[in-house]
Design a protein around this motif. Structure first.
Motif, PDB file in Angstrom:
ATOM      1  N   VAL A   5       0.858  -1.190   0.000  1.00 52.45           N
ATOM      2  CA  VAL A   5       0.000   0.000   0.000  1.00 52.45           C
ATOM      3  C   VAL A   5       0.891   1.235   0.000  1.00 52.45           C
ATOM      4  O   VAL A   5       1.891   1.288   0.736  1.00 52.45           O
ATOM      5  CB  VAL A   5      -0.924   0.039   1.237  1.00 52.45           C
ATOM      6  CG1 VAL A   5      -1.824   1.279   1.189  1.00 52.45           C
ATOM      7  CG2 VAL A   5      -1.769  -1.222   1.341  1.00 52.45           C
ATOM      8  N   VAL A   6       0.555   2.210  -0.841  1.00 52.19           N
ATOM      9  CA  VAL A   6       1.204   3.519  -0.812  1.00 52.19           C
ATOM     10  C   VAL A   6       0.210   4.485  -0.188  1.00 52.19           C
ATOM     11  O   VAL A   6      -0.883   4.701  -0.725  1.00 52.19           O
ATOM     12  CB  VAL A   6       1.608   3.993  -2.223  1.00 52.19           C
ATOM     13  CG1 VAL A   6       2.127   5.428  -2.185  1.00 52.19           C
ATOM     14  CG2 VAL A   6       2.665   3.061  -2.816  1.00 52.19           C
ATOM     15  N   VAL A   7       0.579   5.051   0.966  1.00 52.84           N
ATOM     16  CA  VAL A   7      -0.294   5.978   1.696  1.00 52.84           C
ATOM     17  C   VAL A   7       0.259   7.397   1.541  1.00 52.84           C
ATOM     18  O   VAL A   7       1.416   7.652   1.904  1.00 52.84           O
ATOM     19  CB  VAL A   7      -0.384   5.608   3.186  1.00 52.84           C
ATOM     20  CG1 VAL A   7      -1.290   6.593   3.923  1.00 52.84           C
ATOM     21  CG2 VAL A   7      -0.896   4.188   3.373  1.00 52.84           C
ATOM     22  N   LEU A   8      -0.559   8.300   1.027  1.00 53.92           N
ATOM     23  CA  LEU A   8      -0.137   9.681   0.795  1.00 53.92           C
ATOM     24  C   LEU A   8      -0.520  10.535   1.998  1.00 53.92           C
ATOM     25  O   LEU A   8      -1.693  10.842   2.214  1.00 53.92           O
ATOM     26  CB  LEU A   8      -0.798  10.215  -0.472  1.00 53.92           C
ATOM     27  CG  LEU A   8      -0.588   9.354  -1.735  1.00 53.92           C
ATOM     28  CD1 LEU A   8      -1.342   9.948  -2.917  1.00 53.92           C
ATOM     29  CD2 LEU A   8       0.895   9.200  -2.053  1.00 53.92           C
ATOM     30  N   ALA A   9       0.490  10.900   2.792  1.00 52.91           N
ATOM     31  CA  ALA A   9       0.241  11.623   4.051  1.00 52.91           C
ATOM     32  C   ALA A   9       1.133  12.848   4.193  1.00 52.91           C
ATOM     33  O   ALA A   9       1.440  13.274   5.305  1.00 52.91           O
ATOM     34  CB  ALA A   9       0.453  10.679   5.245  1.00 52.91           C
ATOM     35  N   ALA A  10       1.531  13.442   3.063  1.00 52.24           N
ATOM     36  CA  ALA A  10       2.454  14.579   3.111  1.00 52.24           C
ATOM     37  C   ALA A  10       1.746  15.921   3.001  1.00 52.24           C
ATOM     38  O   ALA A  10       2.408  16.954   2.936  1.00 52.24           O
ATOM     39  CB  ALA A  10       3.501  14.456   2.001  1.00 52.24           C
ATOM     40  N   GLY A  11       0.416  15.924   2.987  1.00 53.82           N
ATOM     41  CA  GLY A  11      -0.318  17.180   2.876  1.00 53.82           C
ATOM     42  C   GLY A  11      -0.059  18.092   4.063  1.00 53.82           C
ATOM     43  O   GLY A  11       0.268  17.637   5.168  1.00 53.82           O
ATOM     44  N   GLU A  12      -0.226  19.394   3.838  1.00 56.58           N
ATOM     45  CA  GLU A  12       0.086  20.383   4.873  1.00 56.58           C
ATOM     46  C   GLU A  12      -1.125  20.806   5.701  1.00 56.58           C
ATOM     47  O   GLU A  12      -1.030  21.695   6.547  1.00 56.58           O
ATOM     48  CB  GLU A  12       0.737  21.611   4.222  1.00 56.58           C
ATOM     49  CG  GLU A  12       2.079  21.272   3.569  1.00 56.58           C
ATOM     50  CD  GLU A  12       2.766  22.500   3.000  1.00 56.58           C
ATOM     51  OE1 GLU A  12       2.271  23.628   3.230  1.00 56.58           O
ATOM     52  OE2 GLU A  12       3.793  22.335   2.339  1.00 56.58           O
ATOM     53  N   ASN A  13      -2.296  20.206   5.453  1.00 59.30           N
ATOM     54  CA  ASN A  13      -3.452  20.398   6.334  1.00 59.30           C
ATOM     55  C   ASN A  13      -3.905  21.850   6.392  1.00 59.30           C
ATOM     56  O   ASN A  13      -4.316  22.337   7.440  1.00 59.30           O
ATOM     57  CB  ASN A  13      -3.101  19.885   7.745  1.00 59.30           C
ATOM     58  CG  ASN A  13      -4.322  19.555   8.575  1.00 59.30           C
ATOM     59  OD1 ASN A  13      -5.413  19.432   8.050  1.00 59.30           O
ATOM     60  ND2 ASN A  13      -4.140  19.415   9.872  1.00 59.30           N
ATOM     61  N   ARG A  14      -3.862  22.549   5.261  1.00 59.45           N
ATOM     62  CA  ARG A  14      -4.162  23.983   5.262  1.00 59.45           C
ATOM     63  C   ARG A  14      -5.654  24.284   5.451  1.00 59.45           C
ATOM     64  O   ARG A  14      -6.015  25.381   5.853  1.00 59.45           O
ATOM     65  CB  ARG A  14      -3.712  24.613   3.941  1.00 59.45           C
ATOM     66  CG  ARG A  14      -2.215  24.640   3.730  1.00 59.45           C
ATOM     67  CD  ARG A  14      -1.888  25.518   2.530  1.00 59.45           C
ATOM     68  NE  ARG A  14      -0.473  25.480   2.222  1.00 59.45           N
ATOM     69  CZ  ARG A  14       0.073  24.709   1.292  1.00 59.45           C
ATOM     70  NH1 ARG A  14      -0.696  23.881   0.612  1.00 59.45           N
ATOM     71  NH2 ARG A  14       1.361  24.743   1.052  1.00 59.45           N
TER      72      ARG A  14
END
Length: 272
Positions: A5-14
């Motif tokens: 699984v590739v989990v994309l969790a690099a967002g900056e939560n703006r």
């Protein structure tokens, strides 16, 4: 079997207002800050289905918050938060490249956003699918952040995106809302990595060629794979409980309504 699984969790939560910290690490129960989070819930499900490797893509600014999760299942993939604003395709390329170092010929892989929550039964539907599939759900709610998929049929998706109006989608079938979950077979992981690298490049050695360049969101990758005929769409039942989390109101709904309902559904399924 879903091997990785590739989990994309690099967002900056703006967009989450006063809610701080990575969305993936927010608790799912309002009265239990030490309880399950979006990410821990998903990792629990991945372990339960026998996933061999999870590539968790995070930004360098938040690396410390995720380091405790690295173990025999989870490999932390860190991208540079200081490179300026980038789109999610940069994160996905980093995750797919790590996967291909692990399995050079690819692996059956699920690519997913980190800020999603769903009942266990949804994963059973995913595991039953063959080949590469972009997953949609048989409902739409009109939310401005909703990513819709249109096509001539499920085998021939044509458009994916937000704000697609009736003029653009004339004579196309609405295939549902994208779940932010994409299942790739081994060859599909190689194709997705190739397309993503072409779109975003690898500066300074490789320039970006895609329209969005390094600002590209990963939906652009799926759009190219639609065009190449390498990614059909699978529609899951609209009765399945699922939500992503974009804004504080979404998070409140997940805590107050959706996650309790998910736990109830999971318990019912377990006792059958």
């Amino acid at each position: 079997m879903i091997e990785s699984v590739v989990v994309l969790a690099a967002g900056e939560n703006r967009r989450m207002g006063a809610v701080t910290g990575p969305k993936a690490l927010l608790p799912l129960r309002p009265d239990d800050p030490a309880g399950p989070t979006f990410l821990s819930r998903n990792l629990e499900l991945f372990r339960a289905i026998g996933t061999e490797r999870v590539f968790l893509v995070v930004g360098s600014a938040n690396r410390a918050a995720f380091e405790a999760l690295a173990d025999d299942l989870v490999e932390l993939v860190v991208i540079d938060s200081g490179q300026g604003t980038t789109g999610s395709s940069v994160s996905m390329l980093a995750g797919l490249q790590s996967l291909l170092r692990w399995r050079p010929h690819g692996a059956r892989t699920l690519v997913t956003d980190a800020d999603v929550v769903y009942e266990r039964l949804l994963m059973d539907h995913v595991r039953a699918l063959d080949g590469s599939q972009l997953l949609t759900i048989d409902r739409v709610n009109g939310d401005g952040e909703e990513v819709r998929v249109y096509g001539r049929s499920a085998d021939e998706p044509v458009l994916i995106g937000k704000g697609l109006d009736s003029g653009m989608t004339r004579d196309l079938e609405l295939l549902g809302e994208s779940l932010g979950l994409i299942l790739l077979d081994a060859a599909g992981t190689v194709s997705a990595a190739d397309v993503t690298r072409w779109i975003v490049g690898e500066p300074p050695a490789v320039r970006p060629y895609g329209f969005g360049g390094r600002l590209s969101e990963h939906e652009e990758v799926w759009q190219y794979l639609f065009t190449l005929g390498r990614l059909p769409a699978a529609q899951l039942p609209g009765s399945l409980l699922f939500s992503e989390c974009d804004f504080p109101a979404d998070y409140q709904h997940v805590q107050d309504v959706l996650f309790p309902a998910i736990l109830e559904r999971d318990a019912m399924a377990f006792t059958r």
